[in-house]
Scaffold this motif. Structure first.
Motif, PDB file in Angstrom:
ATOM      1  N   GLU A  99     -74.622  32.786 -90.805  1.00  0.00           N
ATOM      2  CA  GLU A  99     -74.003  34.613 -90.157  1.00  0.00           C
ATOM      3  C   GLU A  99     -74.838  35.311 -89.167  1.00  0.00           C
ATOM      4  O   GLU A  99     -76.367  34.461 -89.186  1.00  0.00           O
ATOM      5  N   LYS A 157     -74.461  37.731 -85.503  1.00  0.00           N
ATOM      6  CA  LYS A 157     -74.385  38.453 -85.139  1.00  0.00           C
ATOM      7  C   LYS A 157     -73.431  38.082 -83.815  1.00  0.00           C
ATOM      8  O   LYS A 157     -73.653  37.278 -83.566  1.00  0.00           O
ATOM      9  N   ASN A 214     -70.648  31.450 -88.965  1.00  0.00           N
ATOM     10  CA  ASN A 214     -70.059  33.055 -90.340  1.00  0.00           C
ATOM     11  C   ASN A 214     -70.310  34.714 -89.889  1.00  0.00           C
ATOM     12  O   ASN A 214     -71.221  34.608 -88.988  1.00  0.00           O
ATOM     13  N   ILE A 215     -69.095  35.197 -89.158  1.00  0.00           N
ATOM     14  CA  ILE A 215     -69.660  36.059 -88.494  1.00  0.00           C
ATOM     15  C   ILE A 215     -68.839  37.423 -89.517  1.00  0.00           C
ATOM     16  O   ILE A 215     -67.851  37.069 -90.473  1.00  0.00           O
ATOM     17  N   THR A 216     -68.923  38.976 -89.031  1.00  0.00           N
ATOM     18  CA  THR A 216     -68.448  39.843 -90.021  1.00  0.00           C
ATOM     19  C   THR A 216     -67.634  40.623 -88.644  1.00  0.00           C
ATOM     20  O   THR A 216     -68.769  41.068 -88.395  1.00  0.00           O
ATOM     21  N   THR A 274     -64.788  43.563 -86.078  1.00  0.00           N
ATOM     22  CA  THR A 274     -63.538  44.274 -86.895  1.00  0.00           C
ATOM     23  C   THR A 274     -62.665  43.783 -86.003  1.00  0.00           C
ATOM     24  O   THR A 274     -63.007  43.850 -84.584  1.00  0.00           O
ATOM     25  N   ASP A 327     -68.555  43.987 -83.575  1.00  0.00           N
ATOM     26  CA  ASP A 327     -69.609  43.824 -84.724  1.00  0.00           C
ATOM     27  C   ASP A 327     -70.190  44.714 -84.811  1.00  0.00           C
ATOM     28  O   ASP A 327     -71.589  44.830 -85.262  1.00  0.00           O
ATOM     29  N   ILE A 332     -61.551  44.781 -90.350  1.00  0.00           N
ATOM     30  CA  ILE A 332     -62.724  43.963 -90.946  1.00  0.00           C
ATOM     31  C   ILE A 332     -62.050  42.876 -92.015  1.00  0.00           C
ATOM     32  O   ILE A 332     -62.291  42.548 -92.740  1.00  0.00           O
ATOM     33  N   LYS A 377     -64.263  38.942 -92.459  1.00  0.00           N
ATOM     34  CA  LYS A 377     -65.136  38.247 -92.233  1.00  0.00           C
ATOM     35  C   LYS A 377     -64.482  36.419 -92.345  1.00  0.00           C
ATOM     36  O   LYS A 377     -63.401  36.124 -93.403  1.00  0.00           O
ATOM     37  N   LYS A 433     -65.084  32.075 -90.925  1.00  0.00           N
ATOM     38  CA  LYS A 433     -65.759  30.653 -89.848  1.00  0.00           C
ATOM     39  C   LYS A 433     -65.317  30.361 -89.400  1.00  0.00           C
ATOM     40  O   LYS A 433     -63.922  30.138 -89.160  1.00  0.00           O
TER      41      LYS A 433
END
Length: 212
Positions: free
Chosen positions: A86, A88, A100-102, A104, A153, A199, A201, A203
């Motif tokens: 995960e 940034k 992996n990112i989360t 907008t 993000d 938003i 999430k 990969k």
């Protein structure tokens, strides 16, 4: 000095790992390997790269292709088997492979639709009144599509590229409904606007693009 490097992904019943070939081993070994070949790797060395362990072929390394009497049962490969950290957006580098990112969605570009071969998925070229695949000749074309968007993000922003299945999920539409967007500008604009501020999430693979 110029050199050569080539990679493949191999697996056994326990897991998967990248194997890297250098210089003369690219021509002498790598170029002779086909998918589903069994490999007996000898005297390779392990190396950590961005949190993953890889195998590298050194000067004393060798690789026997399809050794007599040896078989391998390969673990089923799925998305869960490909671990990804995960991260940034500001921490992603060109050395990353999967992350992996989360983030907008802050900007959405028009998807690009193109005719593709139903057998191999390659882009087809129109010849007269029909389409031809470079591998399979004249075919009844199907459509593939790709779309760029910008993600943010709070640490940075970055362009993302999504393809057919991911686009269907983002728009929450079946393929037939997404294809209608190709010929309806107002419907497409409505679908794109609906994505802004969402938003997500996910990969993805990291790929450095040339500024040119």
């Amino acid at each position: 000095n110029e050199g050569k490097v080539a990679n493949l992904f191999m697996g056994d019943e326990t897991s998967f790992m990248k194997l890297t070939f250098w210089n003369d081993k690219v021509d002498n070994i790598f170029n002779k390997i086909k998918e589903d070949d069994v490999l007996e790797v000898q005297h390779a060395y392990s190396k950590e790269n961005n949190g993953y362990v890889e195998l590298h072929m050194g000067n004393s390394s060798n690789c026997i292709i399809n050794p007599e009497g040896k078989t391998v049962t390969v673990k089923e490969r799925n998305q869960q088997s490909q671990e990804a950290p995960e991260k940034k957006l500001q921490d992603i580098t060109e050395n990353d492979q999967l992350v992996n990112i989360t983030a907008t969605i802050v900007q959405v570009y028009d998807p690009r639709f193109f005719e593709s071969c139903p057998n191999c998925g390659k882009r087809m070229q129109q010849t007269g009144d029909h389409y031809e695949c470079p591998n399979h000749g004249k075919q009844e074309a199907t459509y593939n599509y790709v779309m760029n968007l910008f993600l943010d993000d709070g640490t940075d922003n970055m362009r993302g590229t999504v393809w057919k299945e991911q686009i269907n999920k983002l728009f929450n539409r079946e393929e037939s409904e997404v294809l209608k967007l190709k010929d309806d500008a107002s419907l497409l604009e409505e679908a794109k606007t609906d994505l802004l501020g969402r938003i997500i999430k996910g990969k993805g693979k990291v790929k450095k693009k040339s500024k040119n």
